[in-house]
Design a protein around this motif. Structure first.
Motif, PDB file in Angstrom:
ATOM      1  N   MET A 138       0.973  -1.256   0.222  1.00 14.81           N
ATOM      2  CA  MET A 138       0.037  -0.165  -0.408  1.00 14.81           C
ATOM      3  C   MET A 138       1.001   1.241  -0.013  1.00 14.81           C
ATOM      4  SD  MET A 138      -2.806   0.976   2.790  1.00 14.81           S
ATOM      5  CE  MET A 138      -3.231   2.373   3.031  1.00 14.81           C
ATOM      6  N   TYR A 139       1.469   1.168   0.907  1.00 16.20           N
ATOM      7  CA  TYR A 139       2.528   2.591   0.818  1.00 16.20           C
ATOM      8  C   TYR A 139       4.249   2.260   0.574  1.00 16.20           C
ATOM      9  CZ  TYR A 139       0.088   2.994   4.880  1.00 16.20           C
ATOM     10  OH  TYR A 139      -0.885   3.592   6.074  1.00 16.20           O
ATOM     11  N   ASN A 140       3.646   1.158  -0.459  1.00 16.98           N
ATOM     12  CA  ASN A 140       5.507   0.858  -1.664  1.00 16.98           C
ATOM     13  C   ASN A 140       5.182   1.947  -2.383  1.00 16.98           C
ATOM     14  OD1 ASN A 140       4.821  -1.287  -0.304  1.00 16.98           O
ATOM     15  ND2 ASN A 140       4.786  -2.562  -1.777  1.00 16.98           N
ATOM     16  N   ALA A 141       3.963   2.464  -3.725  1.00 17.53           N
ATOM     17  CA  ALA A 141       4.569   3.825  -4.396  1.00 17.53           C
ATOM     18  C   ALA A 141       4.829   5.353  -3.664  1.00 17.53           C
ATOM     19  CB  ALA A 141       2.934   3.741  -4.432  1.00 17.53           C
ATOM     20  N   LEU A 142       4.176   5.756  -2.958  1.00 16.98           N
ATOM     21  CA  LEU A 142       4.770   6.640  -1.571  1.00 16.98           C
ATOM     22  C   LEU A 142       6.081   6.045  -1.769  1.00 16.98           C
ATOM     23  CD1 LEU A 142       3.736   9.123  -0.615  1.00 16.98           C
ATOM     24  CD2 LEU A 142       2.760   8.234   1.472  1.00 16.98           C
ATOM     25  N   VAL A 143       6.989   5.393  -0.840  1.00 12.94           N
ATOM     26  CA  VAL A 143       7.914   5.303  -0.682  1.00 12.94           C
ATOM     27  C   VAL A 143       9.153   5.603  -1.874  1.00 12.94           C
ATOM     28  CG1 VAL A 143       9.847   3.363   0.117  1.00 12.94           C
ATOM     29  CG2 VAL A 143       7.849   3.762   1.512  1.00 12.94           C
ATOM     30  N   LEU A 144       9.069   4.193  -2.563  1.00 15.67           N
ATOM     31  CA  LEU A 144       9.357   4.342  -3.851  1.00 15.67           C
ATOM     32  C   LEU A 144       9.262   6.230  -4.597  1.00 15.67           C
ATOM     33  CD1 LEU A 144      11.028   2.684  -6.113  1.00 15.67           C
ATOM     34  CD2 LEU A 144       8.780   2.376  -7.191  1.00 15.67           C
ATOM     35  N   GLU A 145       8.064   6.499  -5.126  1.00 17.42           N
ATOM     36  CA  GLU A 145       8.350   8.661  -5.182  1.00 17.42           C
ATOM     37  C   GLU A 145       9.237   9.158  -4.200  1.00 17.42           C
ATOM     38  OE1 GLU A 145       6.968   9.668  -8.571  1.00 17.42           O
ATOM     39  OE2 GLU A 145       7.507   7.434  -8.929  1.00 17.42           O
ATOM     40  N   TYR A 146       8.953   9.131  -2.590  1.00 17.49           N
ATOM     41  CA  TYR A 146      10.112   9.603  -1.946  1.00 17.49           C
ATOM     42  C   TYR A 146      11.780   9.249  -2.619  1.00 17.49           C
ATOM     43  CZ  TYR A 146      11.663  11.373   2.181  1.00 17.49           C
ATOM     44  OH  TYR A 146      12.418  12.548   2.512  1.00 17.49           O
ATOM     45  N   LYS A 201      13.091   8.590  -5.342  1.00 16.90           N
ATOM     46  CA  LYS A 201      13.165   9.374  -6.301  1.00 16.90           C
ATOM     47  C   LYS A 201      13.288  10.335  -6.378  1.00 16.90           C
ATOM     48  CE  LYS A 201      10.624   5.675  -9.726  1.00 16.90           C
ATOM     49  NZ  LYS A 201       9.950   5.378 -10.184  1.00 16.90           N
ATOM     50  N   LYS A 202      12.623  11.404  -5.279  1.00 15.29           N
ATOM     51  CA  LYS A 202      12.294  12.716  -5.383  1.00 15.29           C
ATOM     52  C   LYS A 202      13.738  13.272  -5.429  1.00 15.29           C
ATOM     53  CE  LYS A 202       9.930  16.442  -4.298  1.00 15.29           C
ATOM     54  NZ  LYS A 202       8.451  17.350  -3.552  1.00 15.29           N
ATOM     55  N   HIS A 203      14.115  12.086  -3.350  1.00 18.07           N
ATOM     56  CA  HIS A 203      14.880  12.955  -2.126  1.00 18.07           C
ATOM     57  C   HIS A 203      16.351  11.935  -2.732  1.00 18.07           C
ATOM     58  CE1 HIS A 203      12.655  15.451  -0.605  1.00 18.07           C
ATOM     59  NE2 HIS A 203      11.913  15.082  -0.971  1.00 18.07           N
ATOM     60  N   ARG A 222      18.038   2.865  -1.308  1.00 23.92           N
ATOM     61  CA  ARG A 222      18.113   4.301  -3.039  1.00 23.92           C
ATOM     62  C   ARG A 222      17.623   3.093  -3.387  1.00 23.92           C
ATOM     63  NH1 ARG A 222      23.039   3.323  -6.101  1.00 23.92           N
ATOM     64  NH2 ARG A 222      23.720   1.385  -4.980  1.00 23.92           N
ATOM     65  N   ILE A 223      17.084   3.755  -4.815  1.00 27.32           N
ATOM     66  CA  ILE A 223      16.334   2.964  -5.936  1.00 27.32           C
ATOM     67  C   ILE A 223      17.587   2.450  -6.647  1.00 27.32           C
ATOM     68  CG2 ILE A 223      15.572   3.811  -8.213  1.00 27.32           C
ATOM     69  CD1 ILE A 223      13.943   4.216  -6.170  1.00 27.32           C
TER      70      ILE A 223
END
Length: 81
Positions: A1-9, A11-13, A65-66
């Motif tokens: 559920m929070y995977n997309a939010l963590v991944l986007e974070y 990618k941004k930071h 990190r990504i």
């Protein structure tokens, strides 16, 4: 559920500690660690265990990190050989 939010974070930071992700996204640390584990299983994120010492107190965490991300070269003149 929070995977997309963590991944986007990430990618941004860029590279961050799990507790930094939790603090800045408002997600609990347990949920962040669960999301990181799921993202690691799909090889979207890589992480390692770290121990930080603040005022002599050891704090365990995960540095994430990504996967496969190489930051761009710093701007400016490069030194010669």
């Amino acid at each position: 559920m929070y995977n997309a939010l963590v991944l986007e974070y990430l990618k941004k930071h860029g590279q961050r500690l799990d507790r930094e992700i939790a603090k800045e996204t408002g997600i609990s640390l347990t949920q962040v660690r669960s999301a990181i584990s799921e993202l690691e299983s799909t090889k979207s994120v890589s992480s390692c265990s770290v121990t930080n010492f603040e005022d002599g107190v050891a704090t365990e965490g995960m540095l994430c990190r990504i996967s496969g991300y190489i930051p761009p070269a710093a701007p400016g003149k490069k030194s010669g050989v």
